[in-house]
Design an enzyme around this catalytic site. Structure first.
Site, PDB file in Angstrom:
ATOM      1  N   ASP A 233      20.241  14.529 -36.019  1.00 43.98           N
ATOM      2  CA  ASP A 233      19.092  13.683 -35.715  1.00 43.98           C
ATOM      3  C   ASP A 233      19.361  12.225 -36.091  1.00 43.98           C
ATOM      4  O   ASP A 233      19.903  11.948 -37.174  1.00 43.98           O
ATOM      5  CB  ASP A 233      17.891  14.198 -36.537  1.00 43.98           C
ATOM      6  N   GLU A 293      22.250  12.959 -31.389  1.00 40.61           N
ATOM      7  CA  GLU A 293      21.144  12.245 -30.744  1.00 40.61           C
ATOM      8  C   GLU A 293      21.596  10.791 -30.625  1.00 40.61           C
ATOM      9  O   GLU A 293      21.314   9.958 -31.484  1.00 40.61           O
ATOM     10  CB  GLU A 293      19.857  12.337 -31.569  1.00 40.61           C
TER      11      GLU A 293
HETATM   12  O1  TEU Z   1      14.255  10.626 -32.978  1.00 42.54           O
HETATM   13  C1  TEU Z   1      14.895   9.409 -33.251  1.00 42.54           C
HETATM   14  C2  TEU Z   1      14.617   8.439 -32.178  1.00 42.54           C
HETATM   15  O2  TEU Z   1      15.477   7.712 -31.738  1.00 42.54           O
HETATM   16  C3  TEU Z   1      13.188   8.353 -31.864  1.00 42.54           C
HETATM   17  O3  TEU Z   1      12.853   7.461 -32.823  1.00 42.54           O
HETATM   18  C4  TEU Z   1      12.565   7.764 -30.739  1.00 42.54           C
HETATM   19  O4  TEU Z   1      12.752   6.360 -30.793  1.00 42.54           O
HETATM   20  C5  TEU Z   1      11.075   8.036 -30.830  1.00 42.54           C
HETATM   21  O5  TEU Z   1      10.851   9.434 -30.881  1.00 42.54           O
HETATM   22  C6  TEU Z   1      10.367   7.464 -29.647  1.00 42.54           C
HETATM   23  O6  TEU Z   1       9.004   7.670 -29.728  1.00 42.54           O
HETATM   24  C7  TEU Z   1      14.477  11.686 -33.826  1.00 42.54           C
HETATM   25  C8  TEU Z   1      13.675  12.906 -33.399  1.00 42.54           C
HETATM   26  O7  TEU Z   1      14.123  13.335 -32.140  1.00 42.54           O
HETATM   27  C9  TEU Z   1      12.223  12.563 -33.433  1.00 42.54           C
HETATM   28  O8  TEU Z   1      11.434  13.623 -32.971  1.00 42.54           O
HETATM   29  C10 TEU Z   1      11.877  12.232 -34.874  1.00 42.54           C
HETATM   30  O9  TEU Z   1      10.534  11.825 -34.952  1.00 42.54           O
HETATM   31  C11 TEU Z   1      12.773  11.134 -35.428  1.00 42.54           C
HETATM   32  O10 TEU Z   1      14.136  11.366 -35.163  1.00 42.54           O
HETATM   33  C12 TEU Z   1      12.650  11.058 -36.932  1.00 42.54           C
HETATM   34  O11 TEU Z   1      13.270  12.166 -37.505  1.00 42.54           O
END
Ligand code: TEU
Length: 565
Positions: A233, A293
């Site tokens: 993540d 990610e």
């Molecule tokens: O997402 C990271 C990310 O890049 C997100 O911040 C994105 O910008 C955001 O969801 C847009 O609205 C990851 C996970 O996929 C997300 O669900 C989490 O909330 C986040 O990390 C924090 O752990």
């Protein structure tokens, strides 16, 4: 005139690979006879566990629910499941705030339920991938509770604590991705701690070797339990500038009213790659796969995540793919760049943070047909696809209409500009009965009204459904060498409406033609000039056909055929 033979690019798939140890966890072989790794032939499927299947009827999905649907996933053609965080958590960010990295949240079940899921999945040749929240823990994690207790606590330096610039002034101008300052003052020790996301998600200090060791051990612990890999993540945000330079401010404001900033000093620092290499070494001890990610601005940035020697992530996700306009030239250009970048591509069209692909591309008239075009596209490209639950039945993004119904805190904070991510996290639509067969209780998020027409049970009986289409393309993909291992060669590169390409493995050639427009198209592929004498249709949508060199495609038609010389 003698027909010209098409010069086909020989599969670079083999030469682009880096060796990996053999994976022991699942029953299907880790490396096939051609040297491909299991994850290169696999179809991955992302499950948001709150929303997939609710076995105990409390309105929230759980691990036993996932286990009960393994036969469905097997029949669909899924080889690996990535489960978003199911660890103990206060659920401020629905699991992305982990308070214990080595357990299962009781709302999802127990470690025994997890072991059962792994073993039942293994019986079906399905591997389990977990989500590793590397950037931050929950503020309720014992590490952070200790860290905030005193400036001399054992875990103080496991998080990022700094003095303010002055009374009421945070250490610098960095803002949280989820709104407001990225620093929170803690009166117990009169310092601020840093959080790139919610204040309940303090950033771990990856410069501290003790943090690294502890986090590496977490992965080993799960590998021993049979986990085949991790989706990492928010890797971009692992490191921050130790001198805390202010980020440059850009014109404009975001949905939370904060000034826009260029995250020069708190994302994508070079140290991220050092840590990915270390995480990879640990993964290699168990033959595990790492998925990233990886939100990147361009293909060269994406390329870096594989590592200079293929020693970082095996599967950095191409998330730029989710931002492309529905247009043949746009996709053609992007695919050429990613395919030519030297790594093994990982294509994604939806996930739990973004509007579903169904809505992104819908034109209001041909929505289901367009969903099939997108399926045909990313399931027939060279690389590994990661599906998102519900995509295969055409689930719609259904955001809340009233602020009081919003569950995702960013939606509460940013309403109405930012409605949050509830819309893409609604319960899986299994059938047309109450709550779409997800749960006997009221689900944690409402079921979208489209469940009456778009659900697994109804679509299973309809040969023209999106699900039937996914089934046939996935079936084809699993058995066709050209689609699994073949090279990618674009055709008719100036066609503004039809995206077409060949996938070629030795003497096996597959033609894919996708009409990305709302009008009938009849591209001529000059197949006879290229030495092909016949075409056998493999998968096509109604009214798509081939006559000689010309393929006729209705609006948003799909035509996939095996070519022979
Ligand atoms: O997402 C990271 C990310 O890049 C997100 O911040 C994105 O910008 C955001 O969801 C847009 O609205 C990851 C996970 O996929 C997300 O669900 C989490 O909330 C986040 O990390 C924090 O752990």
């Amino acid at each position: 005139m003698k027909p010209k033979t098409l010069s086909l690019v020989l599969s670079c798939a083999l030469s682009c690979l880096w060796p990996l140890p053999v994976l022991a966890q699942a029953s299907s072989p880790a490396v096939d006879a051609k040297g491909q790794q299991w994850w290169q032939h696999a179809v991955f499927y992302e499950i948001y566990p709150r929303s997939f299947a609710d076995s105990n009827n409390d309105g929230v999905g759980d691990l036993k629910g996932i286990t009960s649907k393994l036969d469905y996933l097997k029949d669909l053609g899924v080889d690996a499941i990535w489960i978003t965080p199911c660890f103990p958590s206060p659920q401020v960010d629905f699991g992305y705030d982990v308070s214990d990295y080595e357990n299962i949240d009781p709302m999802y079940g127990t470690l025994a339920d997890f072991d059962t899921l792994v073993s039942e999945a293994k019986k079906r040749g399905i591997r389990i991938i977990l989500d590793f929240v590397v950037n931050h823990s929950s503020d309720r994690h014992p590490w952070f509770i200790d860290s905030k207790s005193s400036r001399t606590a054992e875990h103080r330096d496991w998080y990022i604590w700094r003095d303010g610039k002055g009374p009421g002034q945070p250490p610098n101008n960095w803002t949280s991705d989820f709104g407001g300052s990225a620093w929170k003052f803690d009166p117990t020790t009169n310092q601020y701690y840093y959080h790139y996301f919610y204040a309940e998600q303090p950033d771990l200090n990856w410069r501290n070797p003790a943090v690294k060791d502890a986090m590496f051990d977490v992965t080993r612990w799960w590998y021993r339990r049979g986990v085949a890999g991790f989706r990492l993540d928010a890797v971009d945000t692992l490191y921050e500038d130790p001198e805390l330079h202010d980020n440059p401010i850009l014109p404009g404001k975001n949905a939370y009213g904060d000034p826009l900033e260029d995250n020069t000093y708190n994302t994508k620092l070079p140290e991220v790659h050092d840590t990915l290499r270390d995480l990879r070494k640990v993964a290699d001890e168990s033959g595990a796969v790492l998925i990233g990610e990886t939100w990147t601005k361009d293909v060269s940035e994406l390329r870096r995540y594989y590592g200079d020697h293929g020693n970082e992530l095996q599967m950095p996700m191409d998330l730029m793919f989710t931002k492309l306009k529905f247009s043949a030239p746009v996709f053609r250009e992007h695919i050429a760049a990613v395919d030519g970048a030297g790594g093994w591509p990982v294509y994604v069209i939806s996930n739990h943070d973004i509007e579903r692909s169904y809505d992104r591309y819908a034109d209001g008239e041909h929505n289901d047909q367009i969903a099939k075009v997108m399926a045909a596209l990313y399931l027939t490209l060279r690389g590994t696809p990661i599906m998102y639950y519900g995509e295969e039945i055409g689930m719609k993004t259904t955001p809340p209409v009233r602020k009081e119904d919003v569950k995702d805190p960013i939606g509460v904070r940013g309403w109405p500009k930012e409605k949050g991510r509830d819309g893409e996290r609604t319960p899986m639509q299994w059938n047309d009965s109450v709550n779409a067969g997800f749960s006997a209780a009221t689900p944690w998020l409402p079921v979208p009204p489209t469940y009456k027409t778009h659900n697994v049970a109804s679509e299973s009986k309809d040969p023209d459904s999106i699900l039937a289409f996914y089934n046939s393309v996935l079936k084809l993909r699993h058995t066709n060498k050209a689609l699994l291992d073949g090279s990618y060669t674009a055709l008719n590169e100036n066609d503004p409406k039809v995206l077409s390409y060949l996938r070629t493995y030795q003497d096996q050639v597959v033609l894919v033609a996708l009409n990305m427009s709302g009008s009938v198209q009849s591209p001529n592929f000059e197949l006879s000039h290229k030495g092909f004498t016949s075409a056998k249709t493999l998968v096509s949508t109604p009214k798509s056909s081939i006559q000689g060199d010309v393929v006729t495609l209705p609006p948003y038609g799909v035509f996939i055929a095996q070519l022979s010389r």
